[in-house]
Design a protein around this motif. Structure first.
Motif, PDB file in Angstrom:
ATOM      1  N   GLY A 162      -2.565   1.190  -6.711  1.00 35.67           N
ATOM      2  CA  GLY A 162      -3.665   1.045  -5.738  1.00 35.67           C
ATOM      3  C   GLY A 162      -3.269   1.505  -4.345  1.00 35.67           C
ATOM      4  N   GLY A 163      -2.365   2.480  -4.283  1.00 42.42           N
ATOM      5  CA  GLY A 163      -1.851   2.943  -2.989  1.00 42.42           C
ATOM      6  C   GLY A 163      -2.805   3.815  -2.199  1.00 42.42           C
ATOM      7  N   SER A 164      -3.992   4.090  -2.756  1.00 43.04           N
ATOM      8  CA  SER A 164      -4.981   4.866  -1.996  1.00 43.04           C
ATOM      9  C   SER A 164      -6.098   3.982  -1.457  1.00 43.04           C
ATOM     10  N   GLY A 165      -5.962   2.664  -1.639  1.00 44.79           N
ATOM     11  CA  GLY A 165      -6.924   1.728  -1.047  1.00 44.79           C
ATOM     12  C   GLY A 165      -6.449   1.305   0.338  1.00 44.79           C
ATOM     13  N   PHE A 166      -7.091   0.295   0.866  1.00 44.80           N
ATOM     14  CA  PHE A 166      -6.830  -0.126   2.255  1.00 44.80           C
ATOM     15  C   PHE A 166      -5.377  -0.574   2.476  1.00 44.80           C
ATOM     16  N   ILE A 167      -4.953  -1.640   1.815  1.00 48.49           N
ATOM     17  CA  ILE A 167      -3.618  -2.171   2.118  1.00 48.49           C
ATOM     18  C   ILE A 167      -2.546  -1.245   1.552  1.00 48.49           C
ATOM     19  N   GLY A 168      -2.794  -0.693   0.353  1.00 44.16           N
ATOM     20  CA  GLY A 168      -1.823   0.217  -0.262  1.00 44.16           C
ATOM     21  C   GLY A 168      -1.548   1.425   0.627  1.00 44.16           C
TER      22      GLY A 168
END
Ligand code: NAD
Ligand code: TDX
Length: 354
Positions: free
Chosen positions: A8-14
């Protein structure tokens, strides 16, 4: 060099986490596995395209053969597991994908991690599971803040799915000995947050001269955590934490939703030259969220003592910096306000009467 899997590194926290790690742990090779749902944006990492310390893989945490192949290829030293469906209101409108991603996806990742550890019993490996304070349920105004021993009592399909995933992670530690650490943090804010969440939604609605929908009476309290402080805590949990332990991460900034929205209004008026107090006039009280938790608050003492965590940003300063980020990154904003986003805003807010 460590090889680190970030899901999930393309979401907000990621996204913020990968930027943080490329700066603060430049000897880590980061492999980002992201399914690129509506919440994931590969352009967040465009500047890393030629960086040998970053690899992007488009795929799902539910895909067991892909996970096996990735573990075999990269022999990961660590996993930071962010990938999830993360929006409470969407979980109320359509819970099934929350079970699939947050529960089944986490299970598949644990299985892949365990197979890897069994193949390489001497490897120094750790699985960091990124979870939420919402698993603890709701507090009354005078209740003490959540600690790591507060019983789980989730209210929404989202928090129930995160609670289930936390239990699976702990079970894989106790039953199979998988080295894991669980972090439960409060509401994050900062750059790259998808504008379905309270803070960016309000910033953009002010810019677009729309109404500012506050659920119920605006009295619900959240403990706001600047995303960079969260990223710092996660690296500390990975490096200094103890296997099988939970660490609560909070910002120490409890605010009612109305206070947050009013502060955004005033900062926006100041920054954009709107007449003083004009944005506050757009605040509209709308139908409350079903099962809306009244208050979240984190007691971070254990993280402070055991992993050396300390929030270093104040709410007013970091909120102001966050607003500045949105104001200078309108290309990013418009690129994520796609058809799917418009559809969510229409279906969710048009049925909420003032
Ligand atoms: P987000 O919705 O912004 O991002 C989620 C990312 O996961 C997206 O890039 C999406 O494409 C990806 N994803 C979804 N399903 C996937 C799948 N099957 N396989 C691979 N990738 C998939 O979420 P966020 O706000 O960045 O939250 C990240 C994590 O932190 C979540 O686990 C969330 O529960 C937790 N958390 C968030 C907050 C917060 O305030 N945002 C607070 C506490 C905990
Ligand atoms: O339009 C809105 N109006 C409103 O009053 C929206 C979107 C939200 N709210 C309220 C609901 C909450 O009390 O603001 C508060 C914050 O809402 P969200 O931004 O949706 O966050 P929340 O539901 O608190 O959950 C967030 O923090 C914990 C993240 O979305 C979760 O992923 C995380 O686990």
């Amino acid at each position: 060099m460590k090889h680190i899997l970030v899901t999930g590194g393309s979401g907000f926290i990621g996204t913020n986490f990968i930027h943080y790690v490329r700066t603060h742990r430049p000897d880590w090779h980061v492999v980002n596995l992201d399914a690129l749902t509506y919440a994931g944006n590969p352009a967040n990492h465009r500047h890393l395209e030629n960086d040998p310390g970053y690899t992007f893989i488009h795929g799902s945490i539910c895909d067991a053969p892909l996970l096996k192949q990735m573990f075999d290829t990269y022999q990961f030293d660590g996993v930071f597991h962010f990938a999830a469906e993360s929006h409470v209101d969407r979980s109320i409108a359509g819970p099934e994908v929350f079970v699939n991603t947050n529960v089944t996806g986490t299970f598949r990742l644990l299985e892949a991690g365990l197979a890897h550890v069994r193949k390489h019993p001497d490897a120094d490996f750790r699985f960091v599971h990124v979870s939420t304070d919402e698993v603890y349920g709701s507090l009354y105004p005078d209740d003490p803040a959540f600690t790591e021993t507060t019983p789980y009592d989730p209210s929404s399909p989202y928090s129930a799915s995160k609670a289930a995933s936390d239990h699976f992670v702990k079970a894989w530690y106790r039953t199979y000995g998988l080295p894991v650490v669980v972090t439960n943090c409060s509401n994050n804010y900062g750059p790259f947050q998808f504008p379905e969440k309270l803070i960016p939604l309000m910033i953009l609605n002010i810019l677009d001269k729309k109404s500012l929908p506050v659920y119920g009476k605006g009295i619900n309290v959240r403990d706001w955590l600047y995303v960079a402080d969260h990223c710092d805590a996660l690296v500390r949990a990975f490096e200094n934490g103890e296997n099988g332990e939970t660490y609560n991460i909070g910002g120490g900034e409890e605010k009612t939703n109305l206070e947050v929205v009013e502060t955004i209004c005033d900062l926006m008026d100041d920054k954009t030259g709107n007449p003083e107090s004009s944005s506050r006039e757009r605040i509209t009280f709308v139908t409350d969220r079903p099962g809306h938790d009244l208050r979240y608050a984190i007691n971070p003492d254990k993280a402070v003592e055991k992993i050396g965590y300390k929030a270093s940003h104040t709410f007013e300063q970091a909120l102001s910096a966050t607003i500045d980020w949105y104001l200078v990154n309108m290309d990013w904003v418009r690129s994520v306000q796609t058809g799917a986003y418009q559809e969510w805003i229409r279906s969710h807010y048009e049925s909420s009467p003032s």
